[in-house]
Design a protein around this motif. Structure first.
Motif, PDB file in Angstrom:
ATOM      1  N   ARG A 205       0.826  -1.202   0.000  1.00 55.15           N
ATOM      2  CA  ARG A 205       0.000   0.000   0.000  1.00 55.15           C
ATOM      3  C   ARG A 205       0.864   1.256   0.000  1.00 55.15           C
ATOM      4  O   ARG A 205       0.429   2.302  -0.494  1.00 55.15           O
ATOM      5  N   SER A 206       2.049   1.153   0.534  1.00 51.39           N
ATOM      6  CA  SER A 206       2.936   2.311   0.540  1.00 51.39           C
ATOM      7  C   SER A 206       3.393   2.691  -0.865  1.00 51.39           C
ATOM      8  O   SER A 206       3.871   3.809  -1.094  1.00 51.39           O
ATOM      9  N   ASP A 207       3.242   1.772  -1.823  1.00 56.28           N
ATOM     10  CA  ASP A 207       3.618   2.050  -3.210  1.00 56.28           C
ATOM     11  C   ASP A 207       2.455   2.546  -4.055  1.00 56.28           C
ATOM     12  O   ASP A 207       2.637   2.873  -5.232  1.00 56.28           O
ATOM     13  N   ALA A 208       1.265   2.601  -3.481  1.00 57.69           N
ATOM     14  CA  ALA A 208       0.080   3.046  -4.226  1.00 57.69           C
ATOM     15  C   ALA A 208      -0.025   4.567  -4.183  1.00 57.69           C
ATOM     16  O   ALA A 208       0.406   5.200  -3.215  1.00 57.69           O
ATOM     17  N   PRO A 209      -0.603   5.171  -5.218  1.00 56.11           N
ATOM     18  CA  PRO A 209      -0.775   6.631  -5.208  1.00 56.11           C
ATOM     19  C   PRO A 209      -1.760   7.068  -4.127  1.00 56.11           C
ATOM     20  O   PRO A 209      -2.651   6.307  -3.733  1.00 56.11           O
ATOM     21  N   ALA A 210      -1.603   8.306  -3.694  1.00 57.84           N
ATOM     22  CA  ALA A 210      -2.435   8.828  -2.610  1.00 57.84           C
ATOM     23  C   ALA A 210      -3.915   8.786  -2.966  1.00 57.84           C
ATOM     24  O   ALA A 210      -4.768   8.550  -2.105  1.00 57.84           O
ATOM     25  N   SER A 211      -4.231   9.010  -4.256  1.00 58.58           N
ATOM     26  CA  SER A 211      -5.647   9.034  -4.663  1.00 58.58           C
ATOM     27  C   SER A 211      -6.311   7.684  -4.457  1.00 58.58           C
ATOM     28  O   SER A 211      -7.483   7.602  -4.073  1.00 58.58           O
ATOM     29  N   ILE A 212      -5.581   6.600  -4.709  1.00 59.61           N
ATOM     30  CA  ILE A 212      -6.123   5.255  -4.511  1.00 59.61           C
ATOM     31  C   ILE A 212      -6.232   4.946  -3.024  1.00 59.61           C
ATOM     32  O   ILE A 212      -7.236   4.383  -2.553  1.00 59.61           O
ATOM     33  N   LEU A 213      -5.218   5.323  -2.277  1.00 62.41           N
ATOM     34  CA  LEU A 213      -5.238   5.079  -0.831  1.00 62.41           C
ATOM     35  C   LEU A 213      -6.370   5.830  -0.141  1.00 62.41           C
ATOM     36  O   LEU A 213      -6.841   5.406   0.919  1.00 62.41           O
ATOM     37  N   ALA A 214      -6.818   6.949  -0.733  1.00 59.45           N
ATOM     38  CA  ALA A 214      -7.863   7.769  -0.119  1.00 59.45           C
ATOM     39  C   ALA A 214      -9.274   7.312  -0.461  1.00 59.45           C
ATOM     40  O   ALA A 214     -10.245   7.853   0.070  1.00 59.45           O
ATOM     41  N   THR A 215      -9.414   6.293  -1.328  1.00 61.76           N
ATOM     42  CA  THR A 215     -10.755   5.821  -1.672  1.00 61.76           C
ATOM     43  C   THR A 215     -11.399   5.159  -0.459  1.00 61.76           C
ATOM     44  O   THR A 215     -10.714   4.597   0.395  1.00 61.76           O
ATOM     45  N   ARG A 216     -12.704   5.205  -0.404  1.00 64.51           N
ATOM     46  CA  ARG A 216     -13.405   4.588   0.724  1.00 64.51           C
ATOM     47  C   ARG A 216     -13.194   3.076   0.760  1.00 64.51           C
ATOM     48  O   ARG A 216     -13.231   2.461   1.814  1.00 64.51           O
ATOM     49  N   GLN A 217     -12.978   2.492  -0.411  1.00 65.84           N
ATOM     50  CA  GLN A 217     -12.705   1.065  -0.454  1.00 65.84           C
ATOM     51  C   GLN A 217     -11.475   0.726   0.397  1.00 65.84           C
ATOM     52  O   GLN A 217     -11.487  -0.232   1.157  1.00 65.84           O
ATOM     53  N   LEU A 218     -10.410   1.524   0.253  1.00 62.68           N
ATOM     54  CA  LEU A 218      -9.193   1.243   1.004  1.00 62.68           C
ATOM     55  C   LEU A 218      -9.239   1.799   2.420  1.00 62.68           C
ATOM     56  O   LEU A 218      -8.668   1.219   3.333  1.00 62.68           O
ATOM     57  N   VAL A 219      -9.915   2.929   2.593  1.00 63.44           N
ATOM     58  CA  VAL A 219      -9.922   3.576   3.908  1.00 63.44           C
ATOM     59  C   VAL A 219     -10.764   2.807   4.918  1.00 63.44           C
ATOM     60  O   VAL A 219     -10.363   2.600   6.065  1.00 63.44           O
ATOM     61  N   SER A 220     -11.967   2.358   4.462  1.00 63.40           N
ATOM     62  CA  SER A 220     -12.879   1.802   5.467  1.00 63.40           C
ATOM     63  C   SER A 220     -13.734   0.631   5.022  1.00 63.40           C
ATOM     64  O   SER A 220     -14.129  -0.188   5.845  1.00 63.40           O
ATOM     65  N   LEU A 221     -14.040   0.523   3.732  1.00 65.52           N
ATOM     66  CA  LEU A 221     -15.029  -0.466   3.319  1.00 65.52           C
ATOM     67  C   LEU A 221     -14.467  -1.871   3.163  1.00 65.52           C
ATOM     68  O   LEU A 221     -15.205  -2.852   3.306  1.00 65.52           O
ATOM     69  N   CYS A 222     -13.184  -1.983   2.863  1.00 64.03           N
ATOM     70  CA  CYS A 222     -12.571  -3.304   2.719  1.00 64.03           C
ATOM     71  C   CYS A 222     -11.617  -3.551   3.881  1.00 64.03           C
ATOM     72  O   CYS A 222     -10.994  -2.616   4.391  1.00 64.03           O
ATOM     73  N   PRO A 223     -11.467  -4.795   4.298  1.00 65.24           N
ATOM     74  CA  PRO A 223     -10.597  -5.081   5.445  1.00 65.24           C
ATOM     75  C   PRO A 223      -9.134  -4.766   5.147  1.00 65.24           C
ATOM     76  O   PRO A 223      -8.686  -4.845   3.990  1.00 65.24           O
TER      77      PRO A 223
END
Length: 277
Positions: A247-265
């Motif tokens: 995840r540290s290699d993913a762009p900030a925009s992807i990391l900020a999606t609700r899928q990554l922030v809260s909706l997926c484990p």
């Protein structure tokens, strides 16, 4: 639309090219076939063809099975003229199949996108060589059918109405529903999500074709890299060319999606793939 109005730049050794030609013929069309490895287009014809497609020159260069890397064509400083010169000198670098009809010109990868160029498509199901049916994708909103399909698979539905999202319903040519999928695009990056194949349609390669077609639509919208988050389908996506990343290699925009922030484990695997066809 007469047959004389339709041309396919074809490589008979390529399964995608053969599938595209088969769909044209299934649609009652016998196109002008240009086997471009035998009779390559001139530099000017190739330039005009790419302009007609409305894509960058680099988007038509094939990497797999070609001298792309040996010739140093991955150098981003190369000009369009230099790339054209390479394709004229080495026609195997021209990606395939390219189809031209009165509705436009397009690189038909996956072969399903040839349907975008036809005035009408067949209403009978038609399978590709590998046994998976041609698919039609239609944009949809957060319909009850879509929500129910996601919920049945335990996939998130809370953010379907938020901006930057595109969703599609997939059917066979006869209209039989086979699944759903969508993506969120943030500049050059897209998160593929909400991918579901109907239980009765599984085991026919539909999931693979659905992901390819969804990836192509994300690419057409401007995405250069696709990401996907999964808890139980890592091997499936790896088979489609995705690779697990930190995840540290993913762009900030992807990391900020609700899928990554809260909706997926947090245990879900993040994968990425450069969108080349």
């Amino acid at each position: 639309m007469s047959d004389s109005d339709i041309t396919i730049y074809h490589n008979p050794t390529c399964g995608t090219s053969r599938n595209t030609l088969a769909m044209l013929r299934k649609s009652g069309i016998e196109p002008r076939i240009v086997e471009y490895l035998k009779t390559p287009p001139t530099r000017e014809v190739l330039r005009q063809l790419i302009e007609q497609m409305g894509v960058p020159v680099r988007a038509i260069i094939r990497q797999k099975g070609t001298p792309y890397f040996e010739l140093g064509l991955d150098d981003p400083s190369l000009t369009n003229d230099q790339l054209l010169d390479a394709m004229v000198a080495h026609p195997i670098l021209i990606n395939r199949p390219i189809v031209i009809t009165p509705k436009g010109a397009k690189l038909c990868r996956p072969s399903d996108v040839v349907l975008d160029l036809l005035a009408t498509s067949p209403h009978e199901d038609f399978d590709k060589e590998e046994g998976s049916p041609f698919l039609i994708d239609k944009p949809i909103g957060a319909s009850a059918e879509f929500i129910e399909a996601l919920q049945a698979e335990g996939l998130p539905t809370d953010d379907l109405d938020e901006p930057a999202k595109s969703f599609f319903r997939y059917t066979t040519l006869s209209g039989s529903p086979v699944g759903f999928g969508g993506f969120e695009r943030y500049g050059p990056d897209a998160l593929l999500r909400s991918i579901v194949v109907a239980p009765e349609a599984r085991g026919r390669g539909i999931g693979r074709n659905l992901v390819l077609l969804l990836s192509r639509r994300a690419h057409e919208s401007g995405a250069e890299t696709a990401y996907v988050l999964t808890t139980d389908a890592t091997s499936f996506f790896e088979a489609q060319g995705f690779k697990p990343i930190s995840r540290s290699d993913a762009p900030a925009s992807i990391l900020a999606t609700r899928q990554l922030v809260s909706l997926c484990p947090a245990s879900a695997t993040l994968l990425a793939r450069q969108l080349t066809f």
